[in-house]
Design an enzyme around this catalytic site. Structure first.
Site, PDB file in Angstrom:
ATOM      1  N   ASN A 180       0.568  -0.828   0.045  1.00  0.00           N
ATOM      2  CA  ASN A 180       0.119   0.220  -0.147  1.00  0.00           C
ATOM      3  C   ASN A 180       1.258   1.325  -0.152  1.00  0.00           C
ATOM      4  OD1 ASN A 180      -1.692   2.146   0.285  1.00  0.00           O
ATOM      5  ND2 ASN A 180      -2.266   1.462   2.426  1.00  0.00           N
ATOM      6  N   TRP A 181       1.028   1.416  -0.984  1.00  0.00           N
ATOM      7  CA  TRP A 181       1.825   2.858  -1.096  1.00  0.00           C
ATOM      8  C   TRP A 181       0.857   4.570  -0.894  1.00  0.00           C
ATOM      9  CZ3 TRP A 181       4.312   2.692  -6.973  1.00  0.00           C
ATOM     10  CH2 TRP A 181       4.743   1.653  -7.303  1.00  0.00           C
ATOM     11  N   LYS A 182      -0.340   4.288  -0.586  1.00  0.00           N
ATOM     12  CA  LYS A 182      -0.839   5.591   0.054  1.00  0.00           C
ATOM     13  C   LYS A 182       0.111   6.481  -0.630  1.00  0.00           C
ATOM     14  CE  LYS A 182      -0.309   2.890   5.113  1.00  0.00           C
ATOM     15  NZ  LYS A 182      -0.041   3.342   6.062  1.00  0.00           N
ATOM     16  N   HIS A 189      -9.472   1.418   5.072  1.00  0.00           N
ATOM     17  CA  HIS A 189      -8.477   1.424   5.220  1.00  0.00           C
ATOM     18  C   HIS A 189      -8.723   2.536   6.472  1.00  0.00           C
ATOM     19  CE1 HIS A 189      -4.373   2.600   6.072  1.00  0.00           C
ATOM     20  NE2 HIS A 189      -3.833   1.637   5.436  1.00  0.00           N
ATOM     21  N   GLU A 211      -6.999   4.996   7.575  1.00  0.00           N
ATOM     22  CA  GLU A 211      -6.632   5.938   7.340  1.00  0.00           C
ATOM     23  C   GLU A 211      -8.148   6.749   6.290  1.00  0.00           C
ATOM     24  OE1 GLU A 211      -3.329   5.658   5.345  1.00  0.00           O
ATOM     25  OE2 GLU A 211      -1.703   5.266   7.087  1.00  0.00           O
ATOM     26  N   GLU A 233      -5.917  -4.672   9.583  1.00  0.00           N
ATOM     27  CA  GLU A 233      -4.964  -4.139  10.905  1.00  0.00           C
ATOM     28  C   GLU A 233      -4.758  -3.297  11.721  1.00  0.00           C
ATOM     29  OE1 GLU A 233      -2.099  -2.664   6.535  1.00  0.00           O
ATOM     30  OE2 GLU A 233      -3.542  -1.405   7.107  1.00  0.00           O
ATOM     31  N   GLY A 275       1.882   2.160  10.314  1.00  0.00           N
ATOM     32  CA  GLY A 275       2.549   3.375  10.208  1.00  0.00           C
ATOM     33  C   GLY A 275       4.072   3.513  11.318  1.00  0.00           C
ATOM     34  N   SER A 313       3.440  -1.888   9.971  1.00  0.00           N
ATOM     35  CA  SER A 313       4.093  -2.130  10.436  1.00  0.00           C
ATOM     36  C   SER A 313       5.569  -3.527  10.438  1.00  0.00           C
ATOM     37  CB  SER A 313       4.821  -1.552  11.631  1.00  0.00           C
ATOM     38  OG  SER A 313       4.507  -0.658  11.896  1.00  0.00           O
ATOM     39  N   GLY A 365       2.614  -1.050   4.057  1.00  0.00           N
ATOM     40  CA  GLY A 365       2.716   0.024   3.501  1.00  0.00           C
ATOM     41  C   GLY A 365       4.191   0.902   3.641  1.00  0.00           C
ATOM     42  N   GLY A 366       4.672   0.818   4.714  1.00  0.00           N
ATOM     43  CA  GLY A 366       6.046   1.898   4.490  1.00  0.00           C
ATOM     44  C   GLY A 366       6.845   0.500   3.407  1.00  0.00           C
TER      45      GLY A 366
HETATM   46  P1  PGA Z   1       2.479   0.140   7.715  1.00  0.00           P
HETATM   47  O1  PGA Z   1       1.265   0.531   6.684  1.00  0.00           O
HETATM   48  O2  PGA Z   1       2.911  -1.264   6.669  1.00  0.00           O
HETATM   49  O3  PGA Z   1       2.918   1.602   6.584  1.00  0.00           O
HETATM   50  O4  PGA Z   1       2.638   0.158   8.921  1.00  0.00           O
HETATM   51  C1  PGA Z   1       0.110  -0.785   6.834  1.00  0.00           C
HETATM   52  C2  PGA Z   1      -0.524  -0.278   6.240  1.00  0.00           C
HETATM   53  O5  PGA Z   1      -1.467   0.939   5.876  1.00  0.00           O
HETATM   54  O6  PGA Z   1      -1.177  -0.730   5.251  1.00  0.00           O
END
Ligand code: PGA
Length: 252
Positions: free
Chosen positions: A9-11, A94, A96, A166, A172, A212, A233-234
């Site tokens: 997930n590149w956000k 998600h 967010e 999640e 994050g 994470s 994500g990251g």
């Molecule tokens: P993260 O994000 O791996 O950076 O914690 C996961 C996500 O939001 O899907």
């Protein structure tokens, strides 16, 4: 049994040039999609350039879609449009989107229906806040989110859905749930799906863990019985890390 699925997930990260550089390094290094589903979910304007370069074994996903297929909805992105670009997956609900942009279980349900209507493969996210976990409310929150997301969704439709657990406090933050915590919640989700849809659906539905995930912890997480992959994500922004994590899933 269940094929593992690793989704990045590149956000709201990467420019077009950075995305192209990533594809150049990654797309030909993906293991066979017979062994693992590898997906990158990116910002919508990147779709064309990613799809052109996705190669045989990498799939492309969006991070959101509108619950309507077309109309006067300025700024929204339709499932119809995503499908016309050969986008395969879409992340729905998600945390967010829920926490920053006010999405609710009801909008998640409507978006899920829009994704299915347009033959996109949904990755539906659920997860609890830290205070909810500390107050022993995790299972209650997951139950509410899952019942809300899957209202009026049939057992047949469930075949094409991926769930992502999640925990919000692990996203994050560098604070991963332990593999045991992740497994416990994914097992709870599978049990709930069994109550709602029966054993066959519960056995086949894929449940990812997200929060994470990185090369240092993926092996332990993916080894768990009820965890079929990761939403990352990251660490998915880095080509070498992404390749490592996809290959870790192949070993499952
Ligand atoms: P993260 O994000 O791996 O950076 O914690 C996961 C996500 O939001 O899907």
């Amino acid at each position: 049994m269940r094929k593992p699925i690793i989704a990045g997930n590149w956000k709201m990260f990467k420019t077009r040039d950075e995305a192209i550089e990533f594809m150049y390094q990654v797309s030909e290094s993906m293991p066979s999609n017979q062994l693992v589903d590898s997906v990158i979910c990116a910002q919508a304007p990147m779709m064309r350039c990613l799809i052109k370069r996705q190669g045989q074994n990498l799939r492309i996903g969006a991070q959101n879609l509108c619950y309507e297929d077309q109309g006067a909805y300025t700024g929204e992105i339709s499932g119809q449009l995503l499908k016309s670009y050969n986008v395969d997956y879409v992340i729905i609900g998600h945390s967010e989107r829920r926490n920053i942009f006010g999405e609710t279980d009801e909008t998640v349900n409507k978006k899920l229906k829009a994704a299915l209507r347009n033959e996109l493969l949904p990755i539906v996210c659920v997860g609890e806040h830290l205070e909810e976990r500390e107050n022993n409310l995790t299972n209650k929150v997951l139950t509410k989110q899952i019942k809300g997301a899957f209202a009026d969704i049939s057992a047949i439709e469930m075949e094409n859905i991926v769930l992502a657990y999640e925990p919000i406090w692990a996203i994050g933050t560098g604070k991963t749930a332990t593999a045991e915590q992740a497994e416990e919640s994914c097992a709870f989700i599978r049990k709930l799906i069994k109550e709602m849809y029966g054993l066959v659906v519960a056995d086949q539905i894929r449940i990812q863990y997200g929060g994470s995930v990185k090369p240092a912890n993926i092996d332990e997480i993916i080894a768990k019985e009820n965890i079929d992959g990761a939403l990352i994500g990251g660490a998915s922004l880095d080509p070498e890390k992404f390749i490592y994590m996809v290959n870790a899933a192949v070993k499952k």
